[in-house]
Design a protein around this motif. Structure first.
Motif, mmCIF file in Angstrom:
data_model
loop_
_atom_site.group_PDB
_atom_site.id
_atom_site.type_symbol
_atom_site.label_atom_id
_atom_site.label_comp_id
_atom_site.label_asym_id
_atom_site.label_seq_id
_atom_site.Cartn_x
_atom_site.Cartn_y
_atom_site.Cartn_z
ATOM 1 N N ILE A 1 0.829 -1.205 0.000
ATOM 2 C CA ILE A 1 0.000 0.000 0.000
ATOM 3 C C ILE A 1 0.866 1.259 0.000
ATOM 4 N N ALA A 2 2.041 1.202 0.620
ATOM 5 C CA ALA A 2 2.953 2.356 0.593
ATOM 6 C C ALA A 2 3.381 2.650 -0.844
ATOM 7 N N MET A 3 3.719 1.612 -1.602
ATOM 8 C CA MET A 3 4.152 1.828 -2.978
ATOM 9 C C MET A 3 3.010 2.363 -3.831
ATOM 10 N N ILE A 4 1.805 1.870 -3.597
ATOM 11 C CA ILE A 4 0.645 2.408 -4.309
ATOM 12 C C ILE A 4 0.471 3.889 -3.987
ATOM 13 N N GLN A 5 0.633 4.249 -2.719
ATOM 14 C CA GLN A 5 0.513 5.653 -2.312
ATOM 15 C C GLN A 5 1.526 6.521 -3.046
ATOM 16 N N PHE A 6 2.799 6.093 -3.083
ATOM 17 C CA PHE A 6 3.840 6.905 -3.720
ATOM 18 C C PHE A 6 3.551 7.097 -5.200
ATOM 19 N N LYS A 7 2.966 6.088 -5.828
ATOM 20 C CA LYS A 7 2.628 6.215 -7.249
ATOM 21 C C LYS A 7 1.474 7.199 -7.455
ATOM 22 N N MET A 8 0.443 7.084 -6.623
ATOM 23 C CA MET A 8 -0.753 7.901 -6.829
ATOM 24 C C MET A 8 -0.525 9.375 -6.522
ATOM 25 N N GLU A 9 0.500 9.696 -5.751
ATOM 26 C CA GLU A 9 0.757 11.098 -5.426
ATOM 27 C C GLU A 9 1.069 11.933 -6.664
ATOM 28 N N LYS A 10 1.608 11.299 -7.695
ATOM 29 C CA LYS A 10 2.036 12.065 -8.879
ATOM 30 C C LYS A 10 0.872 12.786 -9.544
ATOM 31 N N ALA A 11 -0.277 12.131 -9.655
ATOM 32 C CA ALA A 11 -1.411 12.750 -10.341
ATOM 33 C C ALA A 11 -1.838 14.039 -9.648
ATOM 34 N N VAL A 12 -1.896 14.016 -8.320
ATOM 35 C CA VAL A 12 -2.292 15.216 -7.570
ATOM 36 C C VAL A 12 -1.232 16.307 -7.716
ATOM 37 N N ILE A 13 0.019 15.931 -7.598
ATOM 38 C CA ILE A 13 1.106 16.904 -7.688
ATOM 39 C C ILE A 13 1.150 17.536 -9.073
ATOM 40 N N ASP A 14 0.912 16.735 -10.112
ATOM 41 C CA ASP A 14 0.898 17.273 -11.474
ATOM 42 C C ASP A 14 -0.277 18.223 -11.685
ATOM 43 N N ARG A 15 -1.406 17.923 -11.055
ATOM 44 C CA ARG A 15 -2.575 18.798 -11.219
ATOM 45 C C ARG A 15 -2.413 20.125 -10.502
ATOM 46 N N HIS A 16 -1.524 20.163 -9.499
ATOM 47 C CA HIS A 16 -1.423 21.354 -8.650
ATOM 48 C C HIS A 16 0.034 21.801 -8.487
ATOM 49 N N PRO A 17 0.600 22.434 -9.497
ATOM 50 C CA PRO A 17 1.971 22.940 -9.331
ATOM 51 C C PRO A 17 2.082 23.965 -8.209
ATOM 52 N N GLU A 18 0.948 24.633 -7.867
ATOM 53 C CA GLU A 18 0.977 25.633 -6.787
ATOM 54 C C GLU A 18 1.222 24.990 -5.426
ATOM 55 N N PHE A 19 1.016 23.675 -5.307
ATOM 56 C CA PHE A 19 1.309 22.993 -4.050
ATOM 57 C C PHE A 19 2.810 22.950 -3.754
ATOM 58 N N GLN A 20 3.605 23.080 -4.793
ATOM 59 C CA GLN A 20 5.079 23.037 -4.668
ATOM 60 C C GLN A 20 5.527 21.769 -3.915
ATOM 61 N N THR A 21 5.007 20.646 -4.366
ATOM 62 C CA THR A 21 5.341 19.357 -3.738
ATOM 63 C C THR A 21 6.032 18.413 -4.717
ATOM 64 N N ASP A 22 6.648 18.976 -5.763
ATOM 65 C CA ASP A 22 7.369 18.135 -6.730
ATOM 66 C C ASP A 22 8.467 17.311 -6.068
ATOM 67 N N ASP A 23 9.022 17.805 -4.959
ATOM 68 C CA ASP A 23 10.119 17.074 -4.307
ATOM 69 C C ASP A 23 9.637 15.775 -3.658
ATOM 70 N N ARG A 24 8.315 15.527 -3.667
ATOM 71 C CA ARG A 24 7.780 14.266 -3.146
ATOM 72 C C ARG A 24 7.738 13.179 -4.219
ATOM 73 N N LEU A 25 8.068 13.547 -5.455
ATOM 74 C CA LEU A 25 8.116 12.572 -6.541
ATOM 75 C C LEU A 25 9.532 12.007 -6.621
ATOM 76 N N LEU A 26 9.707 10.813 -6.060
ATOM 77 C CA LEU A 26 11.053 10.249 -5.913
ATOM 78 C C LEU A 26 11.266 8.934 -6.654
ATOM 79 N N LEU A 27 10.196 8.310 -7.118
ATOM 80 C CA LEU A 27 10.364 7.028 -7.810
ATOM 81 C C LEU A 27 11.157 7.181 -9.109
#
Length: 653
Positions: A310-336
């Motif tokens: 489930i952790a790996m699924i979580q890390f994968k799914m975060e990308k869609a939200v981060i891509d939709r919201h560049p204003e979140f400034q959370t690109d550094d959470r994309l590590l895979l």
């Protein structure tokens, strides 16, 4: 005038004549002269039902204090402890005490105990109207209790009458029930209003039981915590927040909350994890097992595989939200995509680190964020389970009905997390849904989004759920309060420098009165009278940290109900009491067990510190309730004048 007349006409339906209006005005004026009732503040409960239940039963030590006040030198310390335990756990304690008694001993014991509870009850209810006390009584015992509590203390010719009531109760086998009813009433009225400053969920084993307990309280409010809102988001259909919920439950060996308490099947995840992660390196994913529980080694490995999956699924799914919201400034959470899958190293902020774990069986290095078909199937089944859990949806509806992100109550500002701030002391401005917001406006926008997310529950494309995820771990979140959440690094990266989660400057500024006063002013609270009551971050008292900050203007009441924190904090939680005499911060030591409390009369050791002492005893008139009552009196006097001058005709039966 026309609108006011229509309102008075509606009011006249409830108070149809001059005597009824006059009576209500007198009643409300009398209520406002009563002493301010006690408020009880708790925070960061984290599923620790037994400890939380005990603190609510004993009113943070308030019940034992009242027993000491009433009986002073008349009862020994042992007798005080016994009476207190009867009030906390009447059914369990009576069973222990009476199991070996003769009929004569029971008669004497019940007579003494009921008499003591009547005297204690008279003291506790003295600051309430008879009407309010009556409403708080269990219906089956209300008549008897009312007769005993409000007995005439002047005329002695009714003493035989009161003795006969008690004797008849005992002879009819109803003594146990009457004692339980008095104990319930004392527990209910020793605290008039309960404030829960968030984080009911996660880490501990029984958040569902805590919510069931809170749902029985007649007067309370809840300020949502970061761990609450991920459950709220999961129950609203967010797969990403759902993955966070399942991952945390697996980490703390609490998957039974999902499966047993809420009836959500985890078999799809278990089957998938057993198949795909059977031979994976489980280092870093073994659950944190309670030493008092027994797990077979293979059972722990099953949980670890589910945890990793489930952790790996979580890390994968975060990308869609981060891509939709560049204003979140959370690109550094994309590590895979920063991993070298041949060398098993990762590049973070331009620096290469070795990975502690080399198992990535579902990751395609060429498309690392793509869920496999099986992962998609698992999430579809889990999402349906969360959306269709009747008990979970009932609990989340309760959190929404009683909750908010902040509350101002009796000149105190309550919130779980923080006010995001800049190093210059100004409030951090955050772009949210097309608006740049800070301070109170930011809180209100986040709350609006949370409510919209639930209103539109089940929508896979609901944009509000993206903001709920940001509230969980974004730098500008009013609930998180850190620069970033380094979940991936903590699981996979050896070097602990990558694990650091730097707190917002708020946590430094809240030590200083000028910044706390600025926050109070932002929320419309008088800084000379008001306080901030804050949860979220455990106070490390063992290391000398003081929960009373900014010259007493800010109080941190997360001392660590959660067992996971107690090694760090050195205690087991703070609570706060605010009565007509002022504020007291209560420090609690760890709770052992209900059995220990009942059999050995072991209470939580509590230490009180005075925060603010009222110079003059505070009355209801000086509270928010008093302000509302004053407004009602003004309206009733307008209605009285309307009756007297003929504008409205009284109703005559």
């Amino acid at each position: 005038m026309s609108q006011n007349l229509r309102y008075l006409q509606l009011l006249s339906q409830k108070f149809p004549d001059i005597p009824s209006v006059t009576t209500e005005i007198i009643n409300l004026e009398a209520i406002m002269e009563l002493p301010k009732a006690t408020e009880h503040y708790l925070s960061d409960l984290h599923g620790e039902y037994d400890a939380v239940s005990h603190v609510l039963r004993n009113g943070s030590g308030n019940i034992k204090e009242k027993i000491r006040e009433v009986f002073q030198e008349r009862l020994t310390k042992q007798e005080i402890n016994q009476l207190a335990t009867i009030v906390y756990y009447p059914q369990e304690k009576l069973q222990v005490l009476t199991q070996d008694m003769t009929d004569g001993e029971k008669q004497e014991f019940f007579t003494t105990t009921i008499s003591e509870l009547v005297e204690l009850g008279q003291f506790v209810v003295s600051k309430y109207t008879r009407s309010k006390v009556r409403k708080a009584m269990p219906k089956d015992m209300a008549y008897i209790m009312e007769e005993l509590l409000f007995k005439d203390s002047i005329l002695s010719n009714k003493e035989d009458y009161y003795h006969d009531i008690i004797n008849n109760v005992i002879s009819l086998g109803a003594a146990d029930r009457l004692i339980q009813a008095f104990s319930q009433l004392i527990q209910e009225l020793v605290v008039d209003h309960l404030h829960v400053l968030g984080d009911i969920y996660d880490r501990g084993p029984a958040p569902d039981k805590i919510i069931d307990l809170l749902m029985k309280k007649k007067s309370l409010d809840i300020q949502w915590g970061n761990h609450d809102i991920i459950w709220m988001g999961a129950a609203s259909g967010s797969r990403l927040l759902l993955a966070n919920v399942v991952r945390i439950c697996a980490r703390y060996d609490n998957l039974n909350i999902i499966e047993d308490a809420y009836g959500i099947s985890l078999r799809p995840l278990l089957s998938f994890a057993e198949k795909v992660y059977r031979d994976a390196d489980l280092n870093g994913f073994m659950p944190k097992i309670d030493p008092d529980l027994i797990h077979l080694p293979e059972e722990s490995k099953q949980i670890a595989r589910m945890h990793m999956a489930i952790a790996m699924i979580q890390f994968k799914m975060e990308k869609a939200v981060i891509d939709r919201h560049p204003e979140f400034q959370t690109d550094d959470r994309l590590l895979l995509d920063k991993i070298d899958y041949d060398k098993f190293t990762i590049t973070i902020d331009g620096k290469v680190y070795p990975l502690e774990n080399h198992s990535f069986p579902t990751v395609d290095p060429n498309n690392p964020y793509q869920l496999t078909e099986e992962e998609e199937w698992v999430m579809e089944k889990l999402q349906a389970g969360f959306l269709n859990s009747e008990k979970l949806q009932k609990h989340i509806a309760f959190l929404y009905s009683k909750g908010s992100l902040y509350k101002v109550y009796n000149d105190n500002l309550l919130y779980h997390g923080c006010i995001p701030m800049n190093p210059d002391g100004s409030f951090m401005t955050i772009p949210i849904a097309g608006e740049n917001l800070s301070g109170q406006a930011l809180f209100e926008k986040f709350e609006q989004i949370l409510r919209q997310a639930y209103k539109e529950e089940g929508s896979k494309e609901n944009p509000c759920l993206d903001y709920v995820w940001y509230l969980w771990q974004g730098e500008g979140s009013t609930l998180f309060g850190k620069e970033k959440m380094t979940t991936f690094e903590r699981y996979f990266v050896v070097d602990k420098e990558t694990h650091e989660e730097y707190k917002n400057i708020y946590y430094e500024f809240r030590n200083h009165s000028q910044h706390v006063e600025s926050i109070l002013c932002e929320f419309g609270v008088d800084p000379q009278k008001g306080h901030i009551v804050n949860g979220h971050t455990p106070v490390k008292e063992r290391k000398g940290e003081n929960p009373i900050k900014a010259d007493g203007k800010l109080l941190v009441i997360d001392g660590g109900f959660s067992k996971a924190y107690q090694k760090t904090t050195g205690l087991a939680g703070y609570t706060l009491l605010y009565n007509s005499f002022g504020m007291q911060l209560v420090t609690h030591q760890p709770f052992s067990s209900i059995e220990d409390a009942v059999v050995n009369e072991k209470d939580i050791v509590s230490t009180r510190r005075v925060v603010d002492k009222e110079l003059d005893r505070m009355t209801v008139r000086q509270t928010d309730v008093g302000i509302a009552l004053e407004e009602q009196v003004i309206d009733l006097k307008d209605l009285l004048n309307a009756y007297r001058n003929g504008t409205i005709k009284p109703y005559i039966k």
